[in-house]
Design a protein around this motif. Sequence first.
Motif, PDB file in Angstrom:
ATOM      1  N   ARG A  41       8.404  10.046  -1.614  1.00 45.23           N
ATOM      2  CA  ARG A  41       8.822  11.011  -2.645  1.00 45.23           C
ATOM      3  C   ARG A  41      10.346  11.036  -2.694  1.00 45.23           C
ATOM      4  NH1 ARG A  41       4.765  14.633  -4.427  1.00 45.23           N
ATOM      5  NH2 ARG A  41       2.815  14.301  -3.306  1.00 45.23           N
ATOM      6  N   HIS A  42      10.884  10.633  -3.820  1.00 48.65           N
ATOM      7  CA  HIS A  42      12.328  10.617  -4.018  1.00 48.65           C
ATOM      8  C   HIS A  42      12.703  11.895  -4.757  1.00 48.65           C
ATOM      9  CE1 HIS A  42      12.668   6.382  -2.888  1.00 48.65           C
ATOM     10  NE2 HIS A  42      11.563   6.206  -3.568  1.00 48.65           N
ATOM     11  N   GLU A  43      13.571  12.686  -4.176  1.00 48.87           N
ATOM     12  CA  GLU A  43      14.023  13.922  -4.814  1.00 48.87           C
ATOM     13  C   GLU A  43      15.302  13.653  -5.596  1.00 48.87           C
ATOM     14  OE1 GLU A  43      12.245  16.681  -4.689  1.00 48.87           O
ATOM     15  OE2 GLU A  43      10.787  15.769  -3.332  1.00 48.87           O
ATOM     16  N   ALA A  44      15.447  14.319  -6.696  1.00 50.78           N
ATOM     17  CA  ALA A  44      16.657  14.189  -7.514  1.00 50.78           C
ATOM     18  C   ALA A  44      17.828  14.821  -6.761  1.00 50.78           C
ATOM     19  CB  ALA A  44      16.480  14.871  -8.856  1.00 50.78           C
TER      20      ALA A  44
ATOM     21  N   HIS B  49       0.614  17.693 -11.544  1.00 52.77           N
ATOM     22  CA  HIS B  49      -0.034  16.470 -11.080  1.00 52.77           C
ATOM     23  C   HIS B  49       0.823  15.735 -10.041  1.00 52.77           C
ATOM     24  CE1 HIS B  49      -2.728  16.894 -14.697  1.00 52.77           C
ATOM     25  NE2 HIS B  49      -3.558  16.764 -13.676  1.00 52.77           N
ATOM     26  N   ALA B  50       2.128  15.824 -10.143  1.00 51.38           N
ATOM     27  CA  ALA B  50       2.998  15.219  -9.124  1.00 51.38           C
ATOM     28  C   ALA B  50       2.795  15.905  -7.777  1.00 51.38           C
ATOM     29  CB  ALA B  50       4.458  15.304  -9.558  1.00 51.38           C
ATOM     30  N   ASP B  51       2.656  17.231  -7.780  1.00 51.09           N
ATOM     31  CA  ASP B  51       2.441  17.969  -6.535  1.00 51.09           C
ATOM     32  C   ASP B  51       1.079  17.670  -5.921  1.00 51.09           C
ATOM     33  OD1 ASP B  51       4.924  19.162  -6.686  1.00 51.09           O
ATOM     34  OD2 ASP B  51       4.165  21.015  -7.594  1.00 51.09           O
ATOM     35  N   ARG B  52       0.098  17.381  -6.750  1.00 50.38           N
ATOM     36  CA  ARG B  52      -1.271  17.138  -6.284  1.00 50.38           C
ATOM     37  C   ARG B  52      -1.577  15.669  -6.018  1.00 50.38           C
ATOM     38  NH1 ARG B  52      -4.889  20.804 -10.385  1.00 50.38           N
ATOM     39  NH2 ARG B  52      -4.104  22.838  -9.705  1.00 50.38           N
ATOM     40  N   LEU B  53      -0.573  14.817  -6.096  1.00 53.34           N
ATOM     41  CA  LEU B  53      -0.786  13.380  -5.959  1.00 53.34           C
ATOM     42  C   LEU B  53      -1.509  13.044  -4.657  1.00 53.34           C
ATOM     43  CD1 LEU B  53      -0.193  10.452  -6.896  1.00 53.34           C
ATOM     44  CD2 LEU B  53       1.897  10.605  -5.529  1.00 53.34           C
ATOM     45  N   SER B  54      -2.529  12.227  -4.759  1.00 51.40           N
ATOM     46  CA  SER B  54      -3.204  11.695  -3.574  1.00 51.40           C
ATOM     47  C   SER B  54      -3.330  10.187  -3.754  1.00 51.40           C
ATOM     48  CB  SER B  54      -4.577  12.343  -3.385  1.00 51.40           C
ATOM     49  OG  SER B  54      -5.420  12.028  -4.461  1.00 51.40           O
TER      50      SER B  54
ATOM     51  N   GLN C 156       0.833  -1.200   0.000  1.00 45.28           N
ATOM     52  CA  GLN C 156       0.000   0.000   0.000  1.00 45.28           C
ATOM     53  C   GLN C 156       0.872   1.257   0.000  1.00 45.28           C
ATOM     54  OE1 GLN C 156      -2.642  -0.661   3.370  1.00 45.28           O
ATOM     55  NE2 GLN C 156      -4.184  -1.419   1.955  1.00 45.28           N
ATOM     56  N   MET C 157       1.734   1.327  -1.023  1.00 42.98           N
ATOM     57  CA  MET C 157       2.697   2.419  -1.121  1.00 42.98           C
ATOM     58  C   MET C 157       2.777   2.916  -2.556  1.00 42.98           C
ATOM     59  SD  MET C 157       6.752   2.304  -0.192  1.00 42.98           S
ATOM     60  CE  MET C 157       7.122   1.135  -1.483  1.00 42.98           C
ATOM     61  N   ALA C 158       2.927   4.217  -2.691  1.00 40.59           N
ATOM     62  CA  ALA C 158       3.173   4.835  -3.987  1.00 40.59           C
ATOM     63  C   ALA C 158       4.532   5.510  -3.922  1.00 40.59           C
ATOM     64  CB  ALA C 158       2.096   5.863  -4.312  1.00 40.59           C
ATOM     65  N   ALA C 159       5.331   5.348  -4.950  1.00 36.90           N
ATOM     66  CA  ALA C 159       6.647   5.978  -5.016  1.00 36.90           C
ATOM     67  C   ALA C 159       6.662   6.975  -6.163  1.00 36.90           C
ATOM     68  CB  ALA C 159       7.733   4.928  -5.215  1.00 36.90           C
ATOM     69  N   LEU C 160       7.067   8.200  -5.865  1.00 37.76           N
ATOM     70  CA  LEU C 160       7.138   9.263  -6.848  1.00 37.76           C
ATOM     71  C   LEU C 160       8.563   9.772  -6.891  1.00 37.76           C
ATOM     72  CD1 LEU C 160       5.473  11.097  -8.764  1.00 37.76           C
ATOM     73  CD2 LEU C 160       5.285  12.682  -6.842  1.00 37.76           C
TER      74      LEU C 160
ATOM     75  N   HIS D 222       3.916  -0.429 -15.752  1.00 35.62           N
ATOM     76  CA  HIS D 222       3.256  -0.083 -14.493  1.00 35.62           C
ATOM     77  C   HIS D 222       3.750   1.240 -13.925  1.00 35.62           C
ATOM     78  CE1 HIS D 222       1.299  -3.918 -14.545  1.00 35.62           C
ATOM     79  NE2 HIS D 222       2.468  -4.521 -14.711  1.00 35.62           N
ATOM     80  N   ALA D 223       4.450   2.023 -14.724  1.00 37.42           N
ATOM     81  CA  ALA D 223       4.931   3.343 -14.301  1.00 37.42           C
ATOM     82  C   ALA D 223       4.114   4.404 -15.028  1.00 37.42           C
ATOM     83  CB  ALA D 223       6.413   3.490 -14.628  1.00 37.42           C
ATOM     84  N   HIS D 224       3.836   5.480 -14.316  1.00 36.32           N
ATOM     85  CA  HIS D 224       3.020   6.560 -14.861  1.00 36.32           C
ATOM     86  C   HIS D 224       3.807   7.860 -14.778  1.00 36.32           C
ATOM     87  CE1 HIS D 224      -0.306   3.730 -14.566  1.00 36.32           C
ATOM     88  NE2 HIS D 224       0.139   3.464 -13.351  1.00 36.32           N
ATOM     89  N   ASP D 225       3.989   8.518 -15.906  1.00 35.52           N
ATOM     90  CA  ASP D 225       4.705   9.787 -15.942  1.00 35.52           C
ATOM     91  C   ASP D 225       3.739  10.910 -15.592  1.00 35.52           C
ATOM     92  OD1 ASP D 225       6.967   8.440 -16.757  1.00 35.52           O
ATOM     93  OD2 ASP D 225       6.669   8.879 -18.879  1.00 35.52           O
ATOM     94  N   LEU D 226       4.203  11.853 -14.771  1.00 36.73           N
ATOM     95  CA  LEU D 226       3.373  12.970 -14.346  1.00 36.73           C
ATOM     96  C   LEU D 226       4.091  14.291 -14.573  1.00 36.73           C
ATOM     97  CD1 LEU D 226       2.053  11.628 -10.916  1.00 36.73           C
ATOM     98  CD2 LEU D 226       0.886  11.579 -13.123  1.00 36.73           C
ATOM     99  N   CYS D 227       3.317  15.333 -14.872  1.00 34.47           N
ATOM    100  CA  CYS D 227       3.854  16.687 -14.952  1.00 34.47           C
ATOM    101  C   CYS D 227       4.045  17.193 -13.520  1.00 34.47           C
ATOM    102  CB  CYS D 227       2.900  17.598 -15.732  1.00 34.47           C
ATOM    103  SG  CYS D 227       1.316  17.855 -14.914  1.00 34.47           S
TER     104      CYS D 227
END
Length: 68
Positions: free
Chosen positions: A62-65, A48-53, A26-30, A40-45
Amino acid sequence: MDGRLCSKVTCAREAVATLTYDYGDQMAALGPLGGSGHPHAHDLCAQHADRLSVPAGWIVVRHEALRA
């Protein structure tokens, strides 16, 4: 622009992040835009990445570069 667009319907912005799910945990990784072609990967602008729920009870990692 590398030609990859946000996966959200009707969004034409450039993708900057990739979202993946782990349903068992039950985890989402961005994170930063990943390699293309993973089914199974979804690209986001950025918007939409900031608004992820996610569903109640799930966690978001959330992994930062790394910046030089």
